[in-house]
Enzyme design. Structure first.
Site, PDB file in Angstrom:
ATOM      1  CD  GLN A  31      -7.546 -11.462  -8.644  1.00 41.13           C
ATOM      2  OE1 GLN A  31      -7.365 -10.392  -9.242  1.00 41.13           O
ATOM      3  NE2 GLN A  31      -6.752 -11.821  -7.626  1.00 41.13           N
ATOM      4  CG  ASP A 137      -7.438  -3.584   0.080  1.00 42.59           C
ATOM      5  OD1 ASP A 137      -8.616  -3.288  -0.166  1.00 42.59           O
ATOM      6  OD2 ASP A 137      -6.463  -3.042  -0.487  1.00 42.59           O
ATOM      7  CG  ASP A 155       3.707  -6.981  -9.306  1.00 43.07           C
ATOM      8  OD1 ASP A 155       4.254  -8.088  -9.040  1.00 43.07           O
ATOM      9  OD2 ASP A 155       3.097  -6.755 -10.374  1.00 43.07           O
TER      10      ASP A 155
END
Ligand code: SAM
Length: 275
Positions: A31, A137, A155
């Site tokens: 990301q 993951d 979260d």
């Protein structure tokens, strides 16, 4: 020249914050990661253009992920956090003496690294001896660890990119299987103003897996709409049957024994999403 960071919370609406300094702006394996200093909210972690946490308002979200579920389970000893690489939920979990081990599984080690460096007040618990940090993951971890956890907290980022699998029925079934026979899980489930369908679909999926499902909310000013929901799925214990007088006053700024059940009182337009 003034510099402002704007998060588009929908294609036609967003929030904007005046920026004092940019500490990090990096494309990680998973990301885009930005760490910026803002005038209003202090240091701010942004992933893929979305505010994750800020120095000023982080306590609301992190306390509300951790404490309602940990005061619903009578004796939480082993806890899993999926995501949560900034460390805020771990910091709150460590306020519970019954917890012997807290495992954090975040897919992106860079979030952990930069949070330790630029968000020390949030990431301060990540080096605690009770904490195990795993870069993996969460979807995979859940399926590899059956009947292991008293509490699981999700979260994660929004259901895009690496987190897309973390809002599926299969993931909730995986959580059910990774929990002990009286385990409980909680997940952040976004907001009713811009993502009402997500709240409804998650509620439907969790109800297919867990016998007890409850939704609660909190005010997080830097999150889309500011009204943030959380969904709890429980095999045995109901958060609304907790004796609030048995909940201790601990070092918090948002959660309290008085707020425990009140947080589950939903505005009618939110109730309608989870009927
Ligand atoms: N409080 C924020 C919110 O409600 O959007 C979430 C903050 S936390 C930093 C989100 C974390 O989820 C990120 O560090 C991201 O790397 C992690 N994440 C996303 N997908 C994941 C996955 N499949 N497994 C584990 N962690 C994941």
């Amino acid at each position: 020249m003034e510099l402002w960071y704007t998060e588009k919370q929908t294609p036609s609406y967003g929030i904007t914050a005046k920026v004092k300094e940019t500490y990090v702006s990096e494309q990680t394996e998973f990301q885009k990661l930005d760490m910026i200093e803002t005038e209003e909210f202090g240091t701010m972690l942004v992933l893929d253009g979305m505010v994750m946490t800020t120095d000023k308002d982080e306590f609301v979200y992190h306390e509300m992920v951790a404490h309602p579920v940990l005061y619903t389970h009578p004796n939480p000893r082993k806890v899993l956090v999926v995501g949560g690489g900034d460390g805020g939920v771990i910091r709150e979990i460590l306020k519970h003496p019954s917890v012997e081990k807290a495992v954090l599984v975040d897919i992106d080690g860079k979030v952990i690294e930069y949070s330790k460096k630029y968000l020390p007040n949030i990431a301060c618990g990540l080096d605690d001896p009770r904490v195990e940090v795993i870069v993996n993951d969460g979807f995979m971890h859940i399926h590899d660890h059956k009947n292991e956890y008293d509490v699981v907290m999700v979260d994660s980022t929004e259901p895009v990119g690496p987190a897309v699998n973390l809002f599926t029925r299969g993931f909730y079934q995986g959580i059910y299987d990774s929990l002990k026979e009286d385990g409980i899980f909680v997940a952040q489930t976004d907001n009713p103003w811009f993502t009402p369908d997500l709240i409804s679909s998650v509620n439907r999926d969790v109800k297919e897996v867990f016998p007890i499902v409850r939704v609660f909310w909190a005010n997080v000013p830097t999150y889309p709409s500011g009204l943030w929901t959380f969904t709890m799925g429980s095999k045995k214990y109901d958060p609304l049957e907790v004796d609030e007088s048995a909940i201790p006053e601990i070092d918090t700024k948002y959660y309290s024994p008085r707020l425990h059940k009140a947080a589950f009182v939903l505005p009618k337009f939110v109730e309608d999403l989870v009927k």
